[in-house]
Scaffold this active site. Structure first.
Site, PDB file in Angstrom:
ATOM      1  N   GLY A  15       0.784  -1.240   0.000  1.00 42.10           N
ATOM      2  CA  GLY A  15       0.000   0.000   0.000  1.00 42.10           C
ATOM      3  C   GLY A  15       0.808   1.278   0.000  1.00 42.10           C
ATOM      4  O   GLY A  15       0.315   2.320   0.449  1.00 42.10           O
ATOM      5  N   SER A  16       2.028   1.247  -0.550  1.00 39.89           N
ATOM      6  CA  SER A  16       2.802   2.498  -0.554  1.00 39.89           C
ATOM      7  C   SER A  16       2.189   3.517  -1.512  1.00 39.89           C
ATOM      8  O   SER A  16       2.248   4.728  -1.254  1.00 39.89           O
ATOM      9  CB  SER A  16       4.271   2.241  -0.889  1.00 39.89           C
ATOM     10  OG  SER A  16       4.438   1.900  -2.237  1.00 39.89           O
ATOM     11  N   ASN A  17       1.586   3.064  -2.594  1.00 36.98           N
ATOM     12  CA  ASN A  17       0.900   4.011  -3.489  1.00 36.98           C
ATOM     13  C   ASN A  17      -0.329   4.601  -2.805  1.00 36.98           C
ATOM     14  O   ASN A  17      -0.594   5.797  -2.931  1.00 36.98           O
ATOM     15  CB  ASN A  17       0.519   3.330  -4.808  1.00 36.98           C
ATOM     16  CG  ASN A  17       1.682   3.315  -5.782  1.00 36.98           C
ATOM     17  OD1 ASN A  17       2.043   4.340  -6.351  1.00 36.98           O
ATOM     18  ND2 ASN A  17       2.293   2.147  -5.962  1.00 36.98           N
ATOM     19  N   MET A  93      -3.979  -6.828  -6.985  1.00 35.50           N
ATOM     20  CA  MET A  93      -3.296  -7.867  -7.750  1.00 35.50           C
ATOM     21  C   MET A  93      -4.216  -8.877  -8.444  1.00 35.50           C
ATOM     22  O   MET A  93      -3.764  -9.941  -8.855  1.00 35.50           O
ATOM     23  CB  MET A  93      -2.290  -8.601  -6.856  1.00 35.50           C
ATOM     24  CG  MET A  93      -1.229  -7.692  -6.249  1.00 35.50           C
ATOM     25  SD  MET A  93      -0.395  -6.626  -7.456  1.00 35.50           S
ATOM     26  CE  MET A  93       0.741  -7.808  -8.176  1.00 35.50           C
ATOM     27  N   ARG A  94      -5.494  -8.533  -8.590  1.00 34.02           N
ATOM     28  CA  ARG A  94      -6.387  -9.461  -9.303  1.00 34.02           C
ATOM     29  C   ARG A  94      -6.872  -8.840 -10.600  1.00 34.02           C
ATOM     30  O   ARG A  94      -7.034  -7.630 -10.680  1.00 34.02           O
ATOM     31  CB  ARG A  94      -7.609  -9.794  -8.450  1.00 34.02           C
ATOM     32  CG  ARG A  94      -7.240 -10.552  -7.239  1.00 34.02           C
ATOM     33  CD  ARG A  94      -8.406 -11.105  -6.488  1.00 34.02           C
ATOM     34  NE  ARG A  94      -7.861 -11.792  -5.345  1.00 34.02           N
ATOM     35  CZ  ARG A  94      -7.341 -13.012  -5.376  1.00 34.02           C
ATOM     36  NH1 ARG A  94      -7.363 -13.709  -6.494  1.00 34.02           N
ATOM     37  NH2 ARG A  94      -6.815 -13.546  -4.295  1.00 34.02           N
ATOM     38  N   LEU A  96      -9.718  -7.903 -12.906  1.00 32.30           N
ATOM     39  CA  LEU A  96     -11.141  -7.655 -12.685  1.00 32.30           C
ATOM     40  C   LEU A  96     -11.968  -8.149 -13.865  1.00 32.30           C
ATOM     41  O   LEU A  96     -11.543  -8.058 -15.020  1.00 32.30           O
ATOM     42  CB  LEU A  96     -11.381  -6.162 -12.470  1.00 32.30           C
ATOM     43  CG  LEU A  96     -10.807  -5.602 -11.166  1.00 32.30           C
ATOM     44  CD1 LEU A  96     -10.902  -4.082 -11.155  1.00 32.30           C
ATOM     45  CD2 LEU A  96     -11.541  -6.188  -9.961  1.00 32.30           C
ATOM     46  N   ASN A 110      -5.499   2.601 -12.889  1.00 33.75           N
ATOM     47  CA  ASN A 110      -4.550   1.611 -12.358  1.00 33.75           C
ATOM     48  C   ASN A 110      -3.135   2.139 -12.565  1.00 33.75           C
ATOM     49  O   ASN A 110      -2.893   2.947 -13.457  1.00 33.75           O
ATOM     50  CB  ASN A 110      -4.724   0.298 -13.134  1.00 33.75           C
ATOM     51  CG  ASN A 110      -3.766  -0.785 -12.674  1.00 33.75           C
ATOM     52  OD1 ASN A 110      -3.621  -1.042 -11.479  1.00 33.75           O
ATOM     53  ND2 ASN A 110      -3.080  -1.422 -13.618  1.00 33.75           N
ATOM     54  N   HIS A 112       0.847   0.758 -13.255  1.00 33.84           N
ATOM     55  CA  HIS A 112       1.620  -0.425 -13.634  1.00 33.84           C
ATOM     56  C   HIS A 112       3.099  -0.028 -13.691  1.00 33.84           C
ATOM     57  O   HIS A 112       3.430   1.027 -14.247  1.00 33.84           O
ATOM     58  CB  HIS A 112       1.146  -0.941 -14.999  1.00 33.84           C
ATOM     59  CG  HIS A 112       1.840  -2.206 -15.392  1.00 33.84           C
ATOM     60  ND1 HIS A 112       1.532  -3.429 -14.816  1.00 33.84           N
ATOM     61  CD2 HIS A 112       2.847  -2.439 -16.260  1.00 33.84           C
ATOM     62  CE1 HIS A 112       2.321  -4.362 -15.329  1.00 33.84           C
ATOM     63  NE2 HIS A 112       3.120  -3.787 -16.209  1.00 33.84           N
ATOM     64  N   THR A 144      -9.457  -0.929 -18.729  1.00 35.70           N
ATOM     65  CA  THR A 144     -10.382  -1.503 -19.708  1.00 35.70           C
ATOM     66  C   THR A 144     -10.356  -3.021 -19.532  1.00 35.70           C
ATOM     67  O   THR A 144      -9.599  -3.538 -18.696  1.00 35.70           O
ATOM     68  CB  THR A 144      -9.971  -1.132 -21.146  1.00 35.70           C
ATOM     69  OG1 THR A 144      -8.632  -1.606 -21.360  1.00 35.70           O
ATOM     70  CG2 THR A 144     -10.056   0.363 -21.388  1.00 35.70           C
TER      71      THR A 144
HETATM   72  C1  GRF Z   1       3.435  -1.169  -7.493  1.00 42.03           C
HETATM   73  O1  GRF Z   1       4.694  -1.353  -8.066  1.00 42.03           O
HETATM   74  C2  GRF Z   1       2.374  -1.063  -8.553  1.00 42.03           C
HETATM   75  O2  GRF Z   1       2.827  -0.445  -9.714  1.00 42.03           O
HETATM   76  C3  GRF Z   1       2.063  -2.505  -8.834  1.00 42.03           C
HETATM   77  O3  GRF Z   1       2.112  -3.137  -7.594  1.00 42.03           O
HETATM   78  C4  GRF Z   1       2.982  -2.409  -6.731  1.00 42.03           C
HETATM   79  C5  GRF Z   1       2.195  -2.059  -5.511  1.00 42.03           C
HETATM   80  O4  GRF Z   1       2.978  -1.440  -4.529  1.00 42.03           O
HETATM   81  N1  GRF Z   1       0.799  -2.633  -9.528  1.00 42.03           N
HETATM   82  P1  GRF Z   1       2.307  -0.773  -3.272  1.00 42.03           P
HETATM   83  O5  GRF Z   1       1.375  -1.813  -2.662  1.00 42.03           O
HETATM   84  O6  GRF Z   1       1.539   0.435  -3.731  1.00 42.03           O
HETATM   85  O7  GRF Z   1       3.410  -0.418  -2.352  1.00 42.03           O
END
Ligand code: GRF
Length: 211
Positions: A15-17, A93-94, A96, A110, A112, A144
């Site tokens: 969850g760092s994002n 990570m799934r 959809l 999203n 990536h 999409t």
């Molecule tokens: C990130 O690298 C994101 O791009 C990818 O999964 C990772 C998630 O990292 N889809 P975090 O959970 O946000 O730290």
């Protein structure tokens, strides 16, 4: 009518994002409210981050459903409870299913960790190292039905350096993810994004600013 624009975040792990996004809500960079963190993983560290921030955490555990369809129905119901303007996939990570993707078409984004369309799918940073590219990065895109293939909102680049492995590169990219994602969400809420086919047009200022 809702006074403020809202979004929910779906995350499966660290969850760092998610953290980077809610930090930019706190400092006023994003003018919208994060109303829930939703996860498929009861052990996700993102839940703790939500708790610390006073944001409701919802666990819709994939394992507790008989099949993907019932899982997704529960997920949709949980998202709908918050009636968000935007759904943010931040390390969710799934893949959809089409019902949920269609329902939030143009309202689901999203991130990536590659410069799409290169290296879609899992372990994008390892793919980049193995391919031998000299520039890598991240992409924020609308979601999409085709995985990692929606219209691109923002990309940020990093160099691939001699001696890098996937983990080192992932860390370098992550720094840029934490800038790109809040920026894309801010643009969305400023109503500056317009999807034309597979191209996202970004207007230079918000229509409401009228300057
Ligand atoms: C990130 O690298 C994101 O791009 C990818 O999964 C990772 C998630 O990292 N889809 P975090 O959970 O946000 O730290």
């Amino acid at each position: 009518m809702k006074a403020e624009k809202t979004f929910v975040v779906l995350a499966s792990g660290r969850g760092s994002n998610f953290q980077a996004i809610i930090d930019r809500v706190s400092d006023g960079y994003i003018s919208a409210v994060c109303t829930a963190l939703i996860t498929d993983n009861p052990d996700a560290y993102a839940i703790e981050r939500a708790r610390d921030a006073g944001i409701p955490g919802e666990v819709v555990s994939f394992r507790s459903f008989a099949d993907k369809q019932s899982y997704e129905s529960a997920l949709i119901a949980t998202i709908q409870k918050y009636n968000p303007d935007l759904v943010v996939l931040a390390g969710y990570m799934r893949i959809l299913g089409s019902e949920i993707v269609r329902r939030y078409s143009g309202r689901m984004v999203n991130i990536h960790p590659s410069l799409l369309p290169s290296f879609a799918g899992l372990h994008a940073q390892d793919q980049a190292i193995q391919y031998g590219v000299k520039v890598a990065g991240c992409t924020v895109h609308f979601v999409t039905e085709d995985m990692d293939a929606g219209p691109v909102i923002i990309q940020r680049t990093v160099p691939v350096l001699e001696g890098d492995d996937g983990d080192i590169l992932a860390e370098r990219i992550l720094v840029e993810e934490h800038k790109a994602f809040p920026e894309a969400i801010r643009l969305f809420f400023e109503e500056r994004l317009r999807i034309e086919g597979r191209v996202v047009r970004i207007s230079s200022s918000s229509p409401s600013r009228c300057d």
